[in-house]
Scaffold this active site. Structure first.
Site, PDB file in Angstrom:
ATOM      1  CB  CYS A  73      -0.925   0.010   1.214  1.00 35.12           C
ATOM      2  SG  CYS A  73      -1.957   1.493   1.329  1.00 35.12           S
ATOM      3  CB  CYS A 217      -4.863   3.631  -4.944  1.00 35.34           C
ATOM      4  SG  CYS A 217      -4.023   2.026  -4.937  1.00 35.34           S
TER       5      CYS A 217
END
Length: 274
Positions: A73, A217
Site C-alpha cells: 500500500c 491509491c
C-alpha cells in the site's frame, strides 16, 4: 490498544504500533474496526512490527477493510514512515522496511512529504499473478459489461490499468468489481482508470481490491504510470491527480526502481478496547 488515524490524500488508515504493545488481530476484529459507524473506520489498517532482519528497521503489514491481508500500500507506506517518526520509534531519515513481498526504503522529505522507493515494477504474468502465456503491453479482458484493453503490472500487489477518455464519465463502480474479480486474476486485482492529460500528467481513479474506490491509491498511481511508460504514452516523471490530491511518480524504465512522493497526514491519536 493505542492507535493513530492518518491519511494519504484522503486514503485513510488506522495505524497501530505493534513494537511497544502486544497486538492480536483477526479478520473479524479488523472488519469491526473498519466500520465507519460502529468502529474507527478506515480504508486499510497498518501494523508496525519489529524487523525480522537486523539490517531493517521495521516490518510493514497491511490489512484491507474486509480483513484480508495484502502485501503493498503506497499511501500507507508514506503514513507508516510519518507514524514511526512521530511516535519516536526511529529518528532516521531513510527508513528500511520489509513487506510480505519485498523491501522498501521510505525517505522523509519535510514535515509533510515522504518519498518511497517502491522497487521495480513486476511484469511477468505469473508473478503478478495474472493468467497469460507471456508478457504483453496490452491485454484484452472480457466482462459482462464490456470488453477492455488494459495493462497489467505488480507493485507488490496486482494492478490492472485501463486508459479512458474521461474518468468522470467512466463506470468505475460498475466495471471495477467485474475486473477486480476477473478469473484471470487469481488473487483479485486493483483496477486503475487512467486519463492521460499529457506525457507528464494523468488523472486517475482506482477501484481497490477489498476496499472499493478510494480517494487515492499510491501503488495504483505507481502502476498506472509504469503501464503508461511501457505503453509509450508517458514520460519518466509524471504528476498523478487522484480524487484526494496529487502524487509525483518517477521511473527510469526497466531495471530501475520506481519512486513515489506525496503527503502523509496525521489526524488524531486514539485508544480502543478490543
Amino acid at each position: 490498544m493505542q492507535f493513530s488515524k492518518m491519511h494519504g490524500l484522503g486514503n485513510d488508515f488506522m495505524v497501530i504500533d505493534g513494537v511497544t504493545q502486544n497486538v492480536y488481530l483477526t479478520e473479524e476484529v479488523i472488519r469491526k474496526l473498519a466500520d465507519r459507524h460502529r468502529g474507527v473506520g478506515f480504508d486499510q489498517l497498518l501494523l508496525v512490527e519489529p524487523p525480522y532482519d537486523p539490517e531493517l528497521d521495521f516490518h510493514y503489514r497491511i490489512f484491507n477493510a474486509d480483513g484480508s491481508e495484502v502485501a503493498q500500500c503506497g499511501n500507507g507506506a508514506r503514513c507508516f514512515a510519518r507514524f514511526v517518526t512521530l511516535k519516536g520509534l526511529t529518528n532516521k531519515q531513510d527508513i528500511h522496511v520489509s513487506t510480505a513481498k519485498g523491501k522498501m526504503v521510505l525517505t522523509l522529505k519535510d514535515e509533510e512529504k515522504v518519498r518511497v522507493n517502491m522497487g521495480e515494477p513486476i511484469w511477468e504474468p505469473a508473478q503478478v499473478p495474472f493468467t497469460a502465456n507471456k508478457f504483453e503491453k496490452n491485454y484484452i479482458l472480457r466482462t459482462d459489461l464490456q470488453t477492455v484493453l488494459c495493462g497489467v503490472v505488480s507493485m507488490g500487489n496486482p494492478h490492472c490499468v485501463l486508459q479512458v477518455e474521461d474518468i468522470n464519465l467512466t463506470p468505475v463502480n460498475e466495471l471495477g468489481p467485474l475486473l477486480e474479480n476477473h478469473e484471470r486474476f487469481p488473487e483479485r486485482a486493483n483496477i486503475g482508470f487512467m486519463q492521460v492529460v499529457n506525457r507528464n500528467h494523468i488523472k486517475l481513479r482506482v477501484f481497490e481490491r477489498g476496499a472499493g474506490e478510494t480517494q487515492a491509491c499510491g501503488s495504483g498511481a505507481c502502476g498506472a504510470v509504469a503501464v503508461g511508460i511501457m505503453q509509450g504514452v508517458l514520460d519518466n516523471n509524471v504528476q498523478v491527480d487522484l480524487p484526494g490530491g496529487s502524487l509525483q511518480i518517477e521511473w527510469e524504465g526497466v531495471g530501475h526502481p520506481l519512486y513515489m512522493t506525496g503527503d502523509a497526514t496525521h489526524i488524531y491519536d486514539g485508544f480502543i478496547k478490543l
